[in-house]
Motif scaffolding. Sequence first.
Motif, PDB file in Angstrom:
ATOM      1  N   TRP A   7      83.969   7.726 129.408  1.00 42.20           N
ATOM      2  CA  TRP A   7      84.182   9.176 129.524  1.00 42.20           C
ATOM      3  C   TRP A   7      83.914   9.870 128.179  1.00 42.20           C
ATOM      4  O   TRP A   7      84.637  10.775 127.769  1.00 42.20           O
ATOM      5  CB  TRP A   7      85.593   9.492 130.013  1.00 42.20           C
ATOM      6  N   TRP A  11      93.744  11.797 117.983  1.00 37.15           N
ATOM      7  CA  TRP A  11      94.033  10.651 118.827  1.00 37.15           C
ATOM      8  C   TRP A  11      95.368  10.816 119.550  1.00 37.15           C
ATOM      9  O   TRP A  11      96.326  11.356 119.001  1.00 37.15           O
ATOM     10  CB  TRP A  11      94.103   9.365 117.990  1.00 37.15           C
ATOM     11  N   SER A  18      93.253   4.547 124.341  1.00 32.12           N
ATOM     12  CA  SER A  18      93.411   5.713 123.478  1.00 32.12           C
ATOM     13  C   SER A  18      92.452   6.808 123.908  1.00 32.12           C
ATOM     14  O   SER A  18      91.407   6.545 124.508  1.00 32.12           O
ATOM     15  CB  SER A  18      93.157   5.344 122.014  1.00 32.12           C
ATOM     16  N   GLN A  19      92.800   8.036 123.590  1.00 32.95           N
ATOM     17  CA  GLN A  19      91.971   9.198 123.898  1.00 32.95           C
ATOM     18  C   GLN A  19      91.773  10.003 122.622  1.00 32.95           C
ATOM     19  O   GLN A  19      92.737  10.300 121.906  1.00 32.95           O
ATOM     20  CB  GLN A  19      92.606  10.075 124.972  1.00 32.95           C
ATOM     21  N   GLY A  30      92.733  10.623 133.917  1.00 33.11           N
ATOM     22  CA  GLY A  30      92.146  11.281 132.760  1.00 33.11           C
ATOM     23  C   GLY A  30      91.326  12.492 133.139  1.00 33.11           C
ATOM     24  O   GLY A  30      91.409  13.006 134.258  1.00 33.11           O
ATOM     25  N   TYR A  38      87.287   8.395 125.477  1.00 33.67           N
ATOM     26  CA  TYR A  38      88.361   7.450 125.773  1.00 33.67           C
ATOM     27  C   TYR A  38      87.895   6.065 125.339  1.00 33.67           C
ATOM     28  O   TYR A  38      86.685   5.764 125.356  1.00 33.67           O
ATOM     29  CB  TYR A  38      88.676   7.409 127.267  1.00 33.67           C
ATOM     30  N   PRO A  72      97.337   7.256 125.851  1.00 31.88           N
ATOM     31  CA  PRO A  72      97.824   7.233 127.236  1.00 31.88           C
ATOM     32  C   PRO A  72      98.489   5.897 127.597  1.00 31.88           C
ATOM     33  O   PRO A  72      99.438   5.864 128.371  1.00 31.88           O
ATOM     34  CB  PRO A  72      96.557   7.454 128.065  1.00 31.88           C
ATOM     35  N   ASN A 132      85.157  13.238 121.105  1.00 29.77           N
ATOM     36  CA  ASN A 132      85.778  13.402 122.422  1.00 29.77           C
ATOM     37  C   ASN A 132      85.416  12.210 123.306  1.00 29.77           C
ATOM     38  O   ASN A 132      84.285  12.139 123.823  1.00 29.77           O
ATOM     39  CB  ASN A 132      85.313  14.708 123.079  1.00 29.77           C
ATOM     40  N   THR A 135      90.434  13.589 121.364  1.00 28.85           N
ATOM     41  CA  THR A 135      90.104  14.933 121.812  1.00 28.85           C
ATOM     42  C   THR A 135      89.974  15.837 120.597  1.00 28.85           C
ATOM     43  O   THR A 135      90.944  16.048 119.870  1.00 28.85           O
ATOM     44  CB  THR A 135      91.187  15.492 122.761  1.00 28.85           C
ATOM     45  N   THR A 147      85.915   3.256 136.558  1.00 27.80           N
ATOM     46  CA  THR A 147      86.249   4.676 136.678  1.00 27.80           C
ATOM     47  C   THR A 147      85.858   5.164 138.066  1.00 27.80           C
ATOM     48  O   THR A 147      84.740   4.927 138.529  1.00 27.80           O
ATOM     49  CB  THR A 147      85.523   5.514 135.607  1.00 27.80           C
TER      50      THR A 147
END
Length: 585
Positions: free
Chosen positions: A479, A507, A500-501, A552, A487, A510, A485, A503, A533
């Motif tokens: 993603w 960081w 981890s995400q 997500g 995951y 989740p 940006n 954005t 996914t």
Amino acid sequence: MRSALSVLIVLLALVPLRADDAPVLFSDHFATLDPSWGDANQNVSAGGNKLVIQPDVNSGFSKIRQGSVFKDADIRVSVVEAKGTTGQTAGIVFWAGDTDNYYLAQINLDGFVGITRLQQDRQLTLLHFAPSDAVVKGVGQANALRVVTVGKLATVYVNGKQIGAIKGFPPEGGSRIGLHAESNDAVNTWQFSDLEVRQPAADLAPTAASASATTDPSVILSDDFSMLDPAWGPPDNEQSIAGGKLVLKPGAGSSYSSLYQGNWFGDADIRVKLAETGGGTDAPAGIMFWGTDYKNYYMAQVQPDGTVGITRLVQGQQLNPLSYARSDAVVKDAGQVNALRVVTQGKLATFYVNDKQIALIKGFPPAGGGKIGLHAESGNTPYTWQFSDLEVRQPAATSSAVAADPAVIFSDDFSTLDPAWGPPDGQQSVASGNLVFQPGVGTSYTSLYQGALFGDADIRVKINEASGGPDQPAGVVFWGIDYANLYVAQLRGDGSVGVSQLTKGDWRAPIPYTVRAGLVNGVGQANELRIVTRGKQATVYINGQQIAAIDGVPPAGGGKIGLRAVSGNQDIYTWQFSGLTVRKP
């Protein structure tokens, strides 16, 4: 002494046949339905010297005659829409191989004329529909249609007026003819009469010969740009022909793409010469390939400052399978000619500039073949680009490839470094079928694959920490939008797994790192990490065992995948990735 009769015969042979003196090869006045048209049904019938076609609502109906095949042919018919509205089309089918492969010259009674092609049931538009004063408008009005094919040239006439000529791809050994009509939201009734196929008149041959393609059997398409083939689209302020060259002049700060609409190409060896003759050195131009439409294609480009690269458009979003970089293969400066070449074979495309190989990329060609084209860009002022000597050849044969698994969208055995991962550097390389990451001390290294955007996907890769410690992670990016940006699902040598995400560079976790059963612990141990996914959910597996799932925010239109690894605060860690596949979930 030659007799007077002999002299007369010779003189007659030297006089070109007028169109109406040419021999008639076939005619049908539709007193009854000839069996070569097939059986009568609700869509087609004959009688009273008319063939009547009534297509189903909101559809077209083509009737291809199964009798004789014709090479050069002068096809004529009168067509009347006896009942319906003026917005639908009807016309002559020519160069027909079968019901999924033919050309179609059409009119509608609003006054428009155009030529389309059906190739493996996919439609192309060679002569864009445009108004013509040759058409007698209105329901109940008769129009005389005529298509003359000589060699690879087809010329269309309406009521005796020439509308346009196209270069095409007639079937070898001759082709069939037919008739076509369409209905809208009510059934339209079309009547065809006085069908004739004549031998083309001798006075048409010189024009056809001058426009016909080379006889070299390896050449699929060639264009010397002595005229603007309608399959490139009409001339406008940005596209024209001059001096045997296709001239593209995009507006300031913009680009111009011209996709050739005459054919879908499978494996192809595409060659063209180009020069920027007015402007600057800071904008590129090149060859479009593997095109579907103006939002989906690849582009191999060069600019006069010596830069080369490959760009891909996916639903209008830009990717860079080959990052733009300087190459000594380019003849630099405005006004200099460079020869570009792209050879596509299967999922591979090789890019050459002036006969020097620049790169080999793995791509995603359209099923059934793609379009080719030409592209140019301007800087702060309009630049002038000239293209010449376009050829598309059949590539040299290669050894047969192993049949591809249709479930696999993408795979990489890392036998070489695909340019879509970026260039090799001090932290990324390939060795023995592995993609190797060696991030700097106390840092991470992320490589986003630039060749495609993925929607729902089943991503699998084997990860081995060849050297280092158990305290830092490596894993799979999914993603992804860009490097700020994304995951990432990661594992560590201590047996823990987390998601981890990132954005806008920040960081969050989740799924925090937690020791999981099923992970083979320790440096030097290989584990298969898998992320599936579907919609807004991503499920993580280790060695076939489900670990966790998250909800997500996947990017609209699909996201990038990638790989990531981290080194310790004291040492450089070495991570190896192998057997990467992306499958349909």
